[in-house]
Scaffold this active site. Structure first.
Site, mmCIF file in Angstrom:
data_model
loop_
_atom_site.group_PDB
_atom_site.id
_atom_site.type_symbol
_atom_site.label_atom_id
_atom_site.label_comp_id
_atom_site.label_asym_id
_atom_site.label_seq_id
_atom_site.Cartn_x
_atom_site.Cartn_y
_atom_site.Cartn_z
ATOM 1 N N GLY A 103 54.570 -30.586 -36.455
ATOM 2 C CA GLY A 103 55.532 -31.628 -35.964
ATOM 3 C C GLY A 103 56.889 -31.584 -35.879
ATOM 4 N N GLU A 139 51.060 -25.931 -39.624
ATOM 5 C CA GLU A 139 50.226 -25.964 -38.265
ATOM 6 C C GLU A 139 51.380 -26.273 -37.113
ATOM 7 O OE1 GLU A 139 46.143 -28.269 -39.968
ATOM 8 O OE2 GLU A 139 47.819 -29.135 -38.945
ATOM 9 N N PRO A 140 52.451 -25.287 -37.068
ATOM 10 C CA PRO A 140 53.441 -25.695 -35.926
ATOM 11 C C PRO A 140 52.698 -25.286 -34.615
ATOM 12 C CG PRO A 140 53.977 -23.676 -36.971
ATOM 13 C CD PRO A 140 52.723 -24.219 -37.700
ATOM 14 N N GLY A 141 53.120 -26.212 -33.764
ATOM 15 C CA GLY A 141 52.900 -26.035 -32.294
ATOM 16 C C GLY A 141 53.978 -25.987 -31.514
ATOM 17 N N ARG A 142 54.192 -27.106 -31.043
ATOM 18 C CA ARG A 142 55.668 -27.231 -30.152
ATOM 19 C C ARG A 142 56.839 -26.497 -30.610
ATOM 20 N NH1 ARG A 142 56.447 -32.218 -27.596
ATOM 21 N NH2 ARG A 142 55.101 -33.140 -28.837
ATOM 22 N N TYR A 154 54.473 -39.949 -21.745
ATOM 23 C CA TYR A 154 55.472 -40.342 -22.772
ATOM 24 C C TYR A 154 57.012 -40.565 -22.506
ATOM 25 C CZ TYR A 154 51.967 -37.308 -25.083
ATOM 26 O OH TYR A 154 50.889 -36.530 -25.613
ATOM 27 N N CYS A 156 49.434 -39.665 -6.007
ATOM 28 C CA CYS A 156 48.990 -41.186 -5.598
ATOM 29 C C CYS A 156 49.310 -41.794 -6.883
ATOM 30 C CB CYS A 156 48.064 -41.199 -4.749
ATOM 31 S SG CYS A 156 47.686 -40.092 -3.244
ATOM 32 N N GLU A 157 50.633 -41.954 -7.176
ATOM 33 C CA GLU A 157 50.736 -42.760 -8.457
ATOM 34 C C GLU A 157 52.201 -42.861 -8.481
ATOM 35 O OE1 GLU A 157 48.750 -43.971 -11.459
ATOM 36 O OE2 GLU A 157 46.875 -42.776 -10.578
ATOM 37 N N TYR A 172 52.102 -28.567 -25.076
ATOM 38 C CA TYR A 172 51.712 -29.787 -24.207
ATOM 39 C C TYR A 172 51.718 -29.891 -22.736
ATOM 40 C CZ TYR A 172 51.338 -30.643 -29.364
ATOM 41 O OH TYR A 172 51.214 -30.347 -30.561
HETATM 42 N N1 PLP Z 1 48.273 -30.143 -36.668
HETATM 43 C C1 PLP Z 1 47.828 -31.231 -36.339
HETATM 44 C C2 PLP Z 1 46.568 -32.055 -37.100
HETATM 45 C C3 PLP Z 1 48.269 -31.854 -35.014
HETATM 46 O O1 PLP Z 1 47.201 -33.047 -34.623
HETATM 47 C C4 PLP Z 1 49.081 -31.495 -34.377
HETATM 48 C C5 PLP Z 1 49.441 -32.017 -33.059
HETATM 49 O O2 PLP Z 1 49.507 -33.274 -32.924
HETATM 50 C C6 PLP Z 1 49.693 -30.489 -34.544
HETATM 51 C C7 PLP Z 1 49.341 -29.815 -35.902
HETATM 52 C C8 PLP Z 1 50.890 -29.665 -33.883
HETATM 53 O O3 PLP Z 1 52.034 -30.478 -34.005
HETATM 54 P P1 PLP Z 1 53.242 -29.958 -33.306
HETATM 55 O O4 PLP Z 1 53.140 -29.446 -31.993
HETATM 56 O O5 PLP Z 1 54.104 -31.152 -33.330
HETATM 57 O O6 PLP Z 1 53.910 -28.890 -34.161
#
Ligand code: PLP
Length: 416
Positions: A236, A270-273, A314, A340-341, A369
């Site tokens: 998050g 659990e970082p992603g973004r 979004y 076509c949107e 994403y």
């Molecule tokens: N963990 C869970 C359970 C998620 O659903 C998400 C994304 O929605 C993430 C981690 C990664 O989130 P972010 O990319 O914001 O760090």
């Protein structure tokens, strides 16, 4: 900081001008900087080092095999949400004991596969799911490790679609029901109830919602009838797309580490973004420029919502950087795709030096994403994914071809 900047008027990935890259690689394409991915991973690792977390990169943000493998090589685990992600995680050699699995809708088959492989944790999102995991584990004569995903009912200031920690959302389990689960842990003899998990949403740029949820969760842990060993903080952490506050990993750590330190909890993140968001761009070419009846200027490019859906889905802001700086009069443009949107756009009302057909534009902040949400809508092949690594551009995934568009499809005999 990231490695996509202007240098002497030329937009560069690390040291290489995009103008050179587009000579070799047809647009549209995604381009990632390995250096930036590693840098962001290390920033989180260093900031939280006192707690020695198991960092599980959230594959849903970018499941490119080379990127995930690079992170796994650097010591990351993976956060998965489907059997497909489990398959990819194992394919790149991620140790199962570093895989955590969230999702409100894990199927029996997916659960079976994950138990067989011995993943670290299922992040369980409902009591029926817990029963299913217990039953599957019994059938396999194994024990499954489980954390309960708590819904702390904390609102974060982000887009509604990526808010997950409030009580009206489908995610997680409320505190009262979670307490009941822990109190009746013996009802689930084939699971080891080891911890709690939260994930309150994505692109959160303030520390307060994290602090508020961690406080609630720590309170829950303290009162729990079962010894809770693990705390999974989820992901998050937000990044800068436009004018968001530049929240560093240290700032998040400064707010959270003192709360968790000394509680005897093992931590998962659990970082992603935060790791990949600003590590990738989408590069496209201007096909036509046209002026509508109202005087609005449209720059029509060869990438659209099928390649990067965030603006359409979004209303997300992405910086647009022409690959060569032009000292020309500026105009406001809608940067739109060929789909076509009316919702097919990459940027609206964006002030840019005059844009001409044949120009190339970079769409920044496309590493998370981005490709993972690409589709074949309008029968458009998905673009290539390129990786800048050690100063060279490598094709990490080829662009799809028209043949790929009909893979697995056949014209039924009944139609002929
Ligand atoms: N963990 C869970 C359970 C998620 O659903 C998400 C994304 O929605 C993430 C981690 C990664 O989130 P972010 O990319 O914001 O760090």
């Amino acid at each position: 900081m990231h490695e996509f900047q202007y240098k002497d008027g030329m937009f560069c990935c690390e040291e290489t001008p995009l103008a050179e890259i587009v000579k070799e690689h047809p647009t549209p394409f995604y381009l990632y900087s390995h250096k930036t991915v590693m840098d962001h991973f290390n920033k989180i690792k260093d900031a939280f080092k006192e707690l020695d977390p198991v960092i599980c990169f959230s594959m849903k943000s970018n499941s490119n095999l080379s990127i995930c493998k690079a992170l796994v090589n650097a010591g990351s685990g993976l956060d998965i949400v489907s059997g497909g992600e489990l398959y990819k995680a194992l394919k790149i050699g991620c140790p199962p004991e570093k895989i955590v699995y969230a999702s409100v809708g894990k199927t029996e088959e997916e659960i079976k596969a994950a138990i067989k492989k011995g993943i670290l944790f299922f992040n369980v999102e409902s009591t029926p799911e817990l029963i299913m995991i217990d039953t599957v584990a019994k059938g396999l004569k194994k024990k499954a490790r489980v954390t309960i995903r708590l819904n702390p009912d904390v609102k974060a200031d982000t887009h509604d679609y990526i808010t997950t920690g409030t009580k009206e959302k489908k995610f997680g389990i409320d505190f009262a029901s979670a307490e009941e689960i822990f109190d009746n842990a013996n009802k689930y003899p084939h699971v080891e109830l080891k911890g709690v998990h939260i994930h309150i949403g994505s692109q959160i740029t303030e520390t307060e919602p994290f602090v508020a949820s961690v406080k609630k969760v720590l309170d829950f842990i303290e009162k729990s009838s079962v010894q809770i060993e693990w705390l999974n903080l989820g992901g998050g952490f937000g990044i800068i797309y436009e004018e968001e506050p530049a929240r560093t990993a240290e700032e998040f750590a400064r707010a959270l580490v003192p709360l968790i330190k000394g509680k005897g909890l093992k931590l998962i993140m659990e970082p992603g973004r935060f790791i990949v968001g600003n590590s990738g761009i989408l590069v496209c070419k201007v096909l036509y420029v046209k002026t509508g009846a109202t005087g609005k200027k449209f720059a029509i490019v060869d990438a659209g919502m099928s390649d990067l859906i965030r603006p359409s889905l979004y209303e997300a802001y992405h910086r647009i950087c022409p690959i060569a700086e032009r000292k020309a009069k500026t105009f406001k443009y809608d940067i739109v795709g060929p789909i076509c949107e009316s919702g097919d756009y990459l940027a609206l009302d964006r002030e840019l030096p005059e844009v001409l057909a044949g120009d190339y534009l970079s769409v920044l902040g496309a590493g998370a994403y981005g490709y993972v949400m690409a589709s074949n809508y309008n029968s458009r092949p998905r673009p290539a994914e390129l990786l800048m690594i050690n100063g060279e551009v490598k094709v990490a995934r080829k662009a799809e071809t028209y043949k790929d568009l009909v893979k697995g499809e056949k014209i039924l005999r009944e139609i002929k």
